[in-house]
Design an enzyme around this catalytic site. Structure first.
Site, PDB file in Angstrom:
ATOM      1  NE  ARG A  15      66.089  61.663  47.260  1.00 14.44           N
ATOM      2  CZ  ARG A  15      66.932  60.981  48.024  1.00 14.44           C
ATOM      3  NH1 ARG A  15      66.656  60.773  49.297  1.00 14.44           N
ATOM      4  NH2 ARG A  15      68.062  60.500  47.529  1.00 14.44           N
ATOM      5  CB  SER A  99      67.557  56.851  49.323  1.00 12.15           C
ATOM      6  OG  SER A  99      68.409  56.278  50.282  1.00 12.15           O
ATOM      7  CG  ASP A 245      69.385  53.773  47.407  1.00  7.57           C
ATOM      8  OD1 ASP A 245      69.473  53.740  48.642  1.00  7.57           O
ATOM      9  OD2 ASP A 245      69.988  54.606  46.703  1.00  7.57           O
TER      10      ASP A 245
END
Length: 454
Positions: A15, A99, A245
């Site tokens: 990420r 996310s 998500d």
């Protein structure tokens, strides 16, 4: 680009900011490394609605194909839809999402065939090592027989599979407001709810990775405000919010009051135990309410306590053959879903429970919400170890008080407990406290905070 992988390869995923920290070229290297580390002849790849996701996903797919893997691209999907594809197709998978992070971020959640998790100890460290080496030495030449890329639609099969696990056909009609936060819930809710006795009031279903209405993180109370107002305004039976998500779901009752994820864990646990003849193991992490193990035992099951984090839950699910697992962060794991987490399946259980009786949601969940909790409180500290040691010194030896070190430090007595855990990435200590009543909880919370911040 010059990439510092120590900044983007986390404990359980990749990420970082695009294109500052990583880009499509780097995604291609991750795809190649993933194919090599898994040794898979075929993989499945999907992505969320972020502007950078299609390009990153395709670059990853091409990188994997260059190492000989055939790639099935399922396109736009929720994270649990990718897990469904990994499980149903029995293929390793890669989901491109960050996310609930802001729009400039993106990431990769990886799994082995059957949605088995990939983390630092299960392949992610090896993937990082290969990528770092290739950044210095250059990417190896493509194999003699590169893999193929093909597209496959899985949304309807995903929806049908979830509906096969929870029967809502005979419930009373319900009106439900769903806040998708411009995330992937706007993509998955309509086909999952189609044909059910539900009146759907959609909020922010337009897929938009810039999140124009609010951050897609329902764990932050500020992001539930719109839903809390809309539910009573619509005269709805409940509200459901998904994160970006759509692998986590949060619930508000008919009054717009949030329902504790621990209460949802207890409710779903009771239902899953009933489906399994009153037998089975249920996993809960150590910051869930004491209600959860109580309800599990009352319904004939065996509760098992774990550390916080999906890798610990999934590992214990697999080891123990557990039928269900829940975290206070609103991740819910199901044996029937390859031990993976799916907020949508948890939401269907809530709808089935509510629609199977006549009372309001607030009355239904009251039996699963027995204690007063503090929620998670973060404190910035200069020395995490010193503050934890100070807490230990303050409570060790007190009559009726126990301490354990499963994850951080948990201090417990007959009618209260608190846990303090260090953040792995920031100079923070995270406090969660619970007690039999609000006054006791406030006293214990403030006493612990005084030591943490002292």
């Amino acid at each position: 680009m010059t990439a510092d992988l120590s900044q983007i390869v986390k404990a359980y995923d990749v990420r970082g900011v695009v294109p500052d920290q990583w880009d499509e070229a780097l995604a291609g290297l991750f795809g190649a490394a993933f194919a090599e580390v898994t040794g898979a002849a075929a993989i499945v790849v999907g992505h969320d609605m972020r502007p950078s996701s299609p390009g990153l996903s395709r670059a990853f797919a091409r990188g994997a194909a260059d190492r000989g893997a055939d790639v099935t691209e399922i396109g736009l999907c929720s994270t649990d839809q990718l897990y469904y594809a990994s499980g149903a197709l029995d293929l390793p998978g890669a989901m491109f999402t960050a996310s609930h992070n802001p729009a400039r971020y993106n990431g990769i959640k990886l799994c082995r065939a059957g949605a088995a998790p990939v983390g630092q100890d299960t392949g992610l460290a090896q993937i990082r090592e290969r990528v770092e080496r290739w950044l210095v030495e250059g990417t190896p030449d493509p194999v003699d027989r590169p893999g193929t890329l093909c597209a496959r639609e899985t949304l309807q099969d995903y929806a049908a599979y979830l509906r096969s696990l929870v029967d809502l056909t005979a419930i009373r009609p319900l009106k439900v407001v769903v806040d998708a936060g411009n995330g992937m819930g706007g993509h998955t809710v309509p086909p999952v709810f189609a044909g059910l006795p539900l009146t759907l009031v959609p909020m922010y279903f337009e897929l938009d990775g810039t999140f124009p209405n609010h951050e897609a993180n329902p764990l932050d109370p500020a992001n539930l405000v719109d839903l809390q107002k809309r539910v009573p305004a619509e005269g709805a039976d409940l509200g459901i919010a998904f994160d970006g998500d759509a692998d986590r779901c949060f619930v508000v009752d008919e009054n717009g009051d949030p329902v504790s994820p621990s209460a949802i864990t207890a409710l779903v646990a009771a239902r899953e135990l009933a489906r399994n003849g009153g037998k089975g193991t249920v996993i809960h992490n150590l910051i869930t309410s004491r209600t959860v193990p109580e309800v599990v035992k009352e319904n004939g099951g065996t509760p098992v306590r774990t550390r916080v984090g999906h890798s610990f839950i999934k590992a214990e699910m697999a080891r123990s053959g557990a039928i269900f697992g829940g975290e206070h962060s609103a991740h819910y794991y199901f044996k029937d879903f390859w031990n993976a987490d799916t907020g949508m399946l948890a939401a269907l259980h809530v709808l089935a429970a509510l629609g199977g009786q006549e009372g309001p949601l607030s009355a239904l969940v009251a039996q699963y919400d027995r204690y007063a909790g503090s929620g998670e409180i973060n404190s910035t500290v200069a020395d995490q170890s010193a503050r934890l040691a100070a807490i230990r010194t303050a409570y060790e030896g007190r009559a009726g008080v126990t301490l354990d070190d499963l994850d951080g430090l948990t201090v417990a007595a007959a009618d209260w407990w608190f846990n303090v855990r260090p953040s792995n990435t920031e100079p923070l200590l995270r406090l969660n406290a619970e007690a039999k009543d609000e006054a006791t909880m406030t006293k214990i919370r403030d006493e612990a905070l005084a030591i943490i911040r002292g």
